[in-house]
Design a protein around this motif. Sequence first.
Motif, PDB file in Angstrom:
ATOM      1  N   LEU A  40       9.651   2.021 -19.602  1.00 18.53           N
ATOM      2  CA  LEU A  40      11.055   1.362 -20.245  1.00 18.53           C
ATOM      3  C   LEU A  40      11.198   1.838 -21.787  1.00 18.53           C
ATOM      4  CD1 LEU A  40      13.051  -0.762 -20.053  1.00 18.53           C
ATOM      5  CD2 LEU A  40      11.560  -2.390 -21.381  1.00 18.53           C
ATOM      6  N   ILE A  41       9.986   2.043 -22.544  1.00 17.29           N
ATOM      7  CA  ILE A  41      10.372   2.592 -23.803  1.00 17.29           C
ATOM      8  C   ILE A  41      10.580   4.071 -23.887  1.00 17.29           C
ATOM      9  CG2 ILE A  41       8.796   3.433 -25.874  1.00 17.29           C
ATOM     10  CD1 ILE A  41       7.641   0.425 -25.853  1.00 17.29           C
ATOM     11  N   ASP A  42       9.975   4.797 -22.879  1.00 16.97           N
ATOM     12  CA  ASP A  42      10.280   6.189 -22.743  1.00 16.97           C
ATOM     13  C   ASP A  42      11.656   6.332 -22.299  1.00 16.97           C
ATOM     14  OD1 ASP A  42       7.878   7.187 -23.301  1.00 16.97           O
ATOM     15  OD2 ASP A  42       7.133   7.540 -21.340  1.00 16.97           O
ATOM     16  N   ILE A  43      12.266   5.807 -21.407  1.00 17.02           N
ATOM     17  CA  ILE A  43      13.523   5.553 -20.963  1.00 17.02           C
ATOM     18  C   ILE A  43      14.407   5.146 -22.064  1.00 17.02           C
ATOM     19  CG2 ILE A  43      15.446   4.766 -19.487  1.00 17.02           C
ATOM     20  CD1 ILE A  43      13.128   4.458 -17.194  1.00 17.02           C
ATOM     21  N   THR A  44      14.298   4.466 -22.865  1.00 15.16           N
ATOM     22  CA  THR A  44      15.007   3.971 -23.855  1.00 15.16           C
ATOM     23  C   THR A  44      15.062   4.918 -25.069  1.00 15.16           C
ATOM     24  OG1 THR A  44      14.482   1.609 -23.565  1.00 15.16           O
ATOM     25  CG2 THR A  44      15.600   1.865 -25.362  1.00 15.16           C
ATOM     26  N   ARG A  45      13.934   5.614 -25.165  1.00  7.15           N
ATOM     27  CA  ARG A  45      13.885   6.634 -26.400  1.00  7.15           C
ATOM     28  C   ARG A  45      14.623   7.940 -25.908  1.00  7.15           C
ATOM     29  NH1 ARG A  45       9.915   6.527 -30.339  1.00  7.15           N
ATOM     30  NH2 ARG A  45       8.321   4.964 -30.324  1.00  7.15           N
ATOM     31  N   GLU A  46      14.647   8.129 -24.701  1.00  5.54           N
ATOM     32  CA  GLU A  46      15.650   9.273 -24.266  1.00  5.54           C
ATOM     33  C   GLU A  46      16.879   8.804 -24.540  1.00  5.54           C
ATOM     34  OE1 GLU A  46      16.834  11.402 -20.047  1.00  5.54           O
ATOM     35  OE2 GLU A  46      15.083  10.225 -20.016  1.00  5.54           O
ATOM     36  N   GLU A  79      20.234  -3.170 -32.493  1.00  8.57           N
ATOM     37  CA  GLU A  79      18.802  -2.788 -33.077  1.00  8.57           C
ATOM     38  C   GLU A  79      17.753  -3.868 -32.653  1.00  8.57           C
ATOM     39  OE1 GLU A  79      19.720  -2.523 -37.257  1.00  8.57           O
ATOM     40  OE2 GLU A  79      20.899  -0.556 -36.992  1.00  8.57           O
ATOM     41  N   LYS A  80      18.123  -4.895 -32.761  1.00  5.15           N
ATOM     42  CA  LYS A  80      17.048  -6.212 -32.871  1.00  5.15           C
ATOM     43  C   LYS A  80      16.442  -6.080 -31.368  1.00  5.15           C
ATOM     44  CE  LYS A  80      16.582 -10.837 -33.395  1.00  5.15           C
ATOM     45  NZ  LYS A  80      16.944 -12.206 -32.911  1.00  5.15           N
ATOM     46  N   ILE A  81      17.334  -5.957 -30.375  1.00  2.54           N
ATOM     47  CA  ILE A  81      16.730  -5.810 -29.040  1.00  2.54           C
ATOM     48  C   ILE A  81      15.873  -4.634 -28.992  1.00  2.54           C
ATOM     49  CG2 ILE A  81      17.325  -5.265 -26.585  1.00  2.54           C
ATOM     50  CD1 ILE A  81      20.105  -6.672 -27.164  1.00  2.54           C
ATOM     51  N   LYS A 110      17.481  -6.988 -21.191  1.00  2.00           N
ATOM     52  CA  LYS A 110      17.987  -6.956 -22.527  1.00  2.00           C
ATOM     53  C   LYS A 110      18.353  -5.258 -22.997  1.00  2.00           C
ATOM     54  CE  LYS A 110      16.367 -10.780 -25.119  1.00  2.00           C
ATOM     55  NZ  LYS A 110      15.356 -11.432 -25.976  1.00  2.00           N
ATOM     56  N   ILE A 111      17.423  -4.495 -22.361  1.00  2.00           N
ATOM     57  CA  ILE A 111      17.459  -2.985 -22.549  1.00  2.00           C
ATOM     58  C   ILE A 111      18.769  -2.600 -21.719  1.00  2.00           C
ATOM     59  CG2 ILE A 111      16.602  -0.521 -22.097  1.00  2.00           C
ATOM     60  CD1 ILE A 111      15.739  -1.963 -24.829  1.00  2.00           C
ATOM     61  N   TYR A 112      18.802  -3.062 -20.405  1.00  2.00           N
ATOM     62  CA  TYR A 112      19.656  -2.727 -19.424  1.00  2.00           C
ATOM     63  C   TYR A 112      20.995  -3.008 -20.045  1.00  2.00           C
ATOM     64  CZ  TYR A 112      22.228  -1.752 -14.958  1.00  2.00           C
ATOM     65  OH  TYR A 112      22.976  -1.464 -13.943  1.00  2.00           O
ATOM     66  N   ASP A 113      21.153  -4.103 -20.585  1.00  2.00           N
ATOM     67  CA  ASP A 113      22.501  -4.813 -21.259  1.00  2.00           C
ATOM     68  C   ASP A 113      23.081  -3.839 -22.475  1.00  2.00           C
ATOM     69  OD1 ASP A 113      22.651  -6.590 -19.055  1.00  2.00           O
ATOM     70  OD2 ASP A 113      22.094  -8.394 -20.427  1.00  2.00           O
ATOM     71  N   PHE A 114      21.840  -3.543 -23.335  1.00  2.00           N
ATOM     72  CA  PHE A 114      22.132  -2.755 -24.200  1.00  2.00           C
ATOM     73  C   PHE A 114      22.616  -1.331 -24.021  1.00  2.00           C
ATOM     74  CE2 PHE A 114      19.494   0.696 -26.608  1.00  2.00           C
ATOM     75  CZ  PHE A 114      20.514   0.908 -27.519  1.00  2.00           C
ATOM     76  N   VAL A 115      22.245  -0.767 -23.069  1.00  2.00           N
ATOM     77  CA  VAL A 115      22.629   0.716 -22.481  1.00  2.00           C
ATOM     78  C   VAL A 115      23.959   0.276 -22.115  1.00  2.00           C
ATOM     79  CG1 VAL A 115      22.291   2.366 -20.773  1.00  2.00           C
ATOM     80  CG2 VAL A 115      20.595   1.525 -22.001  1.00  2.00           C
ATOM     81  N   LYS A 116      24.335  -0.561 -21.377  1.00  2.00           N
ATOM     82  CA  LYS A 116      25.848  -0.929 -20.770  1.00  2.00           C
ATOM     83  C   LYS A 116      26.670  -1.266 -21.951  1.00  2.00           C
ATOM     84  CE  LYS A 116      26.508  -3.336 -17.192  1.00  2.00           C
ATOM     85  NZ  LYS A 116      26.615  -4.374 -16.345  1.00  2.00           N
ATOM     86  N   ARG A 117      26.409  -1.789 -22.977  1.00  2.00           N
ATOM     87  CA  ARG A 117      27.239  -2.219 -24.149  1.00  2.00           C
ATOM     88  C   ARG A 117      27.412  -0.880 -25.053  1.00  2.00           C
ATOM     89  NH1 ARG A 117      24.136  -6.774 -24.646  1.00  2.00           N
ATOM     90  NH2 ARG A 117      22.962  -5.807 -26.325  1.00  2.00           N
ATOM     91  N   SER A 118      26.395  -0.111 -24.795  1.00  2.00           N
ATOM     92  CA  SER A 118      26.277   1.054 -26.018  1.00  2.00           C
ATOM     93  C   SER A 118      27.723   1.685 -26.367  1.00  2.00           C
ATOM     94  CB  SER A 118      25.351   2.098 -25.820  1.00  2.00           C
ATOM     95  OG  SER A 118      25.601   2.727 -24.657  1.00  2.00           O
ATOM     96  N   THR A 119      28.531   1.801 -25.512  1.00  2.00           N
ATOM     97  CA  THR A 119      29.756   2.534 -25.560  1.00  2.00           C
ATOM     98  C   THR A 119      30.495   1.937 -26.889  1.00  2.00           C
ATOM     99  OG1 THR A 119      30.838   1.160 -23.873  1.00  2.00           O
ATOM    100  CG2 THR A 119      30.181   3.449 -23.300  1.00  2.00           C
ATOM    101  N   ALA A 120      30.358   0.586 -26.999  1.00  2.00           N
ATOM    102  CA  ALA A 120      31.055  -0.033 -28.324  1.00  2.00           C
ATOM    103  C   ALA A 120      30.486   0.343 -29.474  1.00  2.00           C
ATOM    104  CB  ALA A 120      30.946  -1.424 -28.079  1.00  2.00           C
ATOM    105  N   ASP A 121      29.089   0.781 -29.511  1.00  2.00           N
ATOM    106  CA  ASP A 121      28.497   1.433 -30.828  1.00  2.00           C
ATOM    107  C   ASP A 121      28.886   2.866 -30.902  1.00  2.00           C
ATOM    108  OD1 ASP A 121      26.811  -0.783 -31.262  1.00  2.00           O
ATOM    109  OD2 ASP A 121      25.163  -0.081 -29.976  1.00  2.00           O
TER     110      ASP A 121
END
Length: 131
Positions: A40-46, A79-81, A110-121
């Motif tokens: 999970l962390i490796d995928i998120t780091r990428e 960031e908090k997630i 939470k990570i999955y939702d963060f990735v989906k929402r990331s376009t707003a960032d």
Amino acid sequence: MFRRDKKPELPVHKILVDLRNLEKKKYAENGNYRMFYVELIDITREFLTNQYRIPADVLLTDDLIEVMKKTNRISVENEKIVEETFLRGDLVKFAKIFPTQEMMKEDFQKIYDFVKRSTADIEAEHLREAN
């Protein structure tokens, strides 16, 4: 007729596929919490490296958190997630805590939702750069 290989065009799409593949491994259900957090962390780091141009692939967790906060590329909520998941993942990887299946599923979601929402960032960053 030409056949095109279907490759995800955006980092978001590739990472969502990677996350779904992680979920299919059923690490949480099988109690393999260490491998779950490693992947999970490796995928998120990428994802952070490719989507936000943050060198997450070479930074330690504490340094990554500091860089995220200084760059303001990621919303405070996101960031908090990332911070909570990475800190918990580090504790799990180094055998200091043993997460529940529910905790693992919650971190995944939470990570999955963060990735989906990331376009707003990304859109917010482009607006800041334009001004």
